[in-house]
Design a protein around this motif. Structure first.
Motif, short mmCIF file in Angstrom:
data_model
loop_
_atom_site.label_atom_id
_atom_site.label_comp_id
_atom_site.label_asym_id
_atom_site.label_seq_id
_atom_site.Cartn_x
_atom_site.Cartn_y
_atom_site.Cartn_z
N THR A 323 -47.59 -24.63 -4.55
CA THR A 323 -46.29 -24.80 -5.20
C THR A 323 -46.34 -26.00 -6.12
OG1 THR A 323 -45.12 -23.86 -3.29
CG2 THR A 323 -43.83 -25.19 -4.82
N THR A 326 -40.19 -26.63 -8.39
CA THR A 326 -39.07 -25.88 -7.84
C THR A 326 -38.03 -25.68 -8.93
OG1 THR A 326 -39.45 -26.84 -5.66
CG2 THR A 326 -37.32 -25.78 -6.04
N ALA A 327 -37.75 -24.44 -9.25
CA ALA A 327 -36.81 -24.12 -10.32
C ALA A 327 -35.41 -23.94 -9.76
CB ALA A 327 -37.25 -22.85 -11.05
N GLN A 328 -34.43 -24.48 -10.46
CA GLN A 328 -33.04 -24.28 -10.09
C GLN A 328 -32.59 -22.89 -10.53
OE1 GLN A 328 -31.13 -26.62 -8.42
NE2 GLN A 328 -33.06 -27.79 -8.26
N VAL A 329 -31.80 -22.23 -9.67
CA VAL A 329 -31.33 -20.87 -9.94
C VAL A 329 -29.80 -20.85 -9.85
CG1 VAL A 329 -31.45 -18.45 -9.28
CG2 VAL A 329 -33.44 -19.93 -8.94
N LYS A 330 -29.18 -20.36 -10.89
CA LYS A 330 -27.72 -20.22 -10.90
C LYS A 330 -27.31 -18.87 -10.32
CE LYS A 330 -25.55 -21.25 -14.67
NZ LYS A 330 -25.19 -21.33 -16.12
N GLU A 335 -30.47 -21.43 -4.10
CA GLU A 335 -30.24 -22.25 -5.29
C GLU A 335 -31.53 -22.65 -6.00
OE1 GLU A 335 -27.79 -25.59 -4.45
OE2 GLU A 335 -26.03 -24.38 -3.95
N THR A 336 -32.67 -22.46 -5.33
CA THR A 336 -33.96 -22.82 -5.93
C THR A 336 -34.99 -21.75 -5.59
OG1 THR A 336 -34.65 -24.09 -4.00
CG2 THR A 336 -33.48 -25.29 -5.75
N VAL A 337 -36.08 -21.76 -6.33
CA VAL A 337 -37.20 -20.88 -6.03
C VAL A 337 -38.50 -21.63 -6.36
CG1 VAL A 337 -37.18 -19.80 -8.34
CG2 VAL A 337 -38.23 -18.60 -6.41
N PRO A 338 -39.50 -21.57 -5.48
CA PRO A 338 -40.78 -22.25 -5.76
C PRO A 338 -41.51 -21.59 -6.92
CG PRO A 338 -40.55 -21.74 -3.42
CD PRO A 338 -39.49 -20.98 -4.13
N GLN A 409 -20.22 -21.67 -6.15
CA GLN A 409 -21.23 -22.43 -6.90
C GLN A 409 -20.63 -23.04 -8.17
OE1 GLN A 409 -25.04 -20.62 -7.62
NE2 GLN A 409 -25.02 -19.54 -5.65
#
Length: 417
Positions: A323, A326-330, A335-338, A409
């Motif tokens: 990894t 870590t990307a932020q996800v809206k 809320e995140t994905v590796p 959110q």
């Protein structure tokens, strides 16, 4: 690969001798019934020719790149496609029989796709037939005879047969012009942006051009996509119709690490060579365009390969399945994905230099996000220069949240500002 025929005693011996002797002439296919000796004064002029000035690299990843007396040249790492050094890499120049790499590649891909079979018979038309003169390279297919596709492929690659190239072009596309359209379409697909083909042979035409970078891209595609047929490019000779001819790539006889690809020569194009060499887990591709002799193209290729293998080494900046961010996800259930590498990643870097990496993730990532979707990239630098980059993908799926989840959110985001 020469379109002019020069006398030989034995194809293999003459080529090997050409690799070792600085005064050795270029070897070309010669019909046993039509040998043509060069005039003595022409031989003397060739031996007395002054050394050509070297063309220095205009791009180089490491110091010490050689200067080579060619109109264009290039050294590429096969695995990454990274250009390690080059001069005039994007100048469109006459490629002579290097053209036949595209001809053979289209045949190989048609064989892979089942559009052709190795045993299919191809008829030799009046247009395709070589008349046994000293003006072009021939496989010496008899007029109106038939040859198998696999024999024609060998005739194209090893003997640089114009007759074989024309015959297969007519068989696959109806005409040389129709086949040239296939060649240009494939060149566009591969990203060969400074290339235009007019015929399948490389015989001179003002509109028939290719760049050193494009020819390296093509060589890389052949090695990668034509694994079943690539060993043919290392074969030293081929006998057809009772005539045995040798491969004109002198390095096949003197360097066991070299296993392809193609020579070329016309008066307009000069002497050209595309070569691939594999040593100690590293494969390098070289391109030499328009140098002054068969000996020069071999010597210049040796110089490039020697510098490349001694100046660079393999590096693995990031191990697979690591990894790296870590990307932020809206609006996702998470809320995140590796972020991980899409595939194993190796680079060629100057020996002894450290590699630094920088992760760049997409800032506005919104669910749903599929597992394996590209969500950024990682850039590698060495000594302040970019040496490569690789895509980063989502390690897991992120489903889109429901209405209330998305609303919550949005509210929490307001309070974070």
């Amino acid at each position: 690969m020469s379109h002019k025929l020069i006398p030989t005693l034995s194809a293999a011996l003459a080529i090997a001798a050409g690799a070792l002797s600085p005064a050795a002439p270029s070897l070309a296919a010669t019909h046993p019934k039509a040998r043509h000796a060069a005039p003595a004064h022409k031989k003397a002029e060739a031996q007395a020719a002054p050394a050509e000035p070297g063309l220095p690299a205009d791009t180089a990843v490491a110091s010490g790149a050689p200067s080579l007396p060619a109109k264009a040249w290039l050294l590429m790492d096969y695995d990454s496609g990274q250009v390690l050094a080059s001069a005039n890499a994007d100048e469109p120049l006459p490629p002579a029989s290097l053209t036949k790499m595209m001809t053979s590649f289209l045949v190989e891909q048609a064989l892979r796709a089942g559009k052709l079979k190795q045993t299919d018979l191809v008829t030799v038309s009046q247009n395709a037939w070589c008349r046994g003169s000293s003006t072009e390279s021939c496989m010496y297919l008899p007029l109106n005879s038939q040859a198998t596709v696999i024999d024609l492929l060998r005739g194209i690659i090893i003997q640089s047969g114009n007759d074989a190239s024309k015959a297969i072009a007519e068989h696959m596309a109806g005409s040389e012009e129709g086949f040239a359209k296939l060649m240009n379409a494939e060149a566009q697909r591969l990203g060969m942006t400074h290339t235009h083909f007019v015929n399948p042979t490389g015989l001179p035409d003002p509109a028939h051009k290719a760049s050193a970078r494009d020819l390296a891209i093509l060589a890389r595609a052949i090695i990668h996509d034509s694994a079943d047929y690539y060993p043919i490019y290392a074969e030293r000779d081929f006998k057809y119709n009772g005539i045995k001819q040798g491969n004109r790539n002198a390095l096949l006889y003197t360097d066991p690490s070299v296993d392809g690809l193609k020579t070329g020569h016309t008066e307009e194009a000069g002497y050209c060579l595309v070569t691939s060499s594999h040593r100690n887990g590293m494969r390098l591709i070289t391109v030499i365009l328009n140098t002054h002799s068969a000996q020069a193209r071999a010597d210049e290729t040796r110089a490039l390969l020697g510098w490349g293998f001694s100046s660079f080494e393999k590096a693995t900046p990031i191990q697979p399945n690591t990894t790296v961010g870590t990307a932020q996800v809206k609006y996702g259930k998470a809320e995140t994905v590796p972020a991980v590498l899409q595939a194993p990643w190796t680079l060629v870097v100057p020996r002894g230099q450290q590699v630094q990496t920088a992760v760049q993730l997409k800032p506005e990532l919104e669910a749903p996000v599929a597992k394996g979707a590209v969500i950024g990239k990682v850039v590698a630098t060495s000594n302040g220069k970019t040496v490569g980059e690789a895509p980063l993908v989502a390690q897991a799926e992120v489903e889109r949240a429901g209405f209330f989840g998305r609303t919550w959110q949005q509210v929490t985001r307001l309070f974070r500002k």
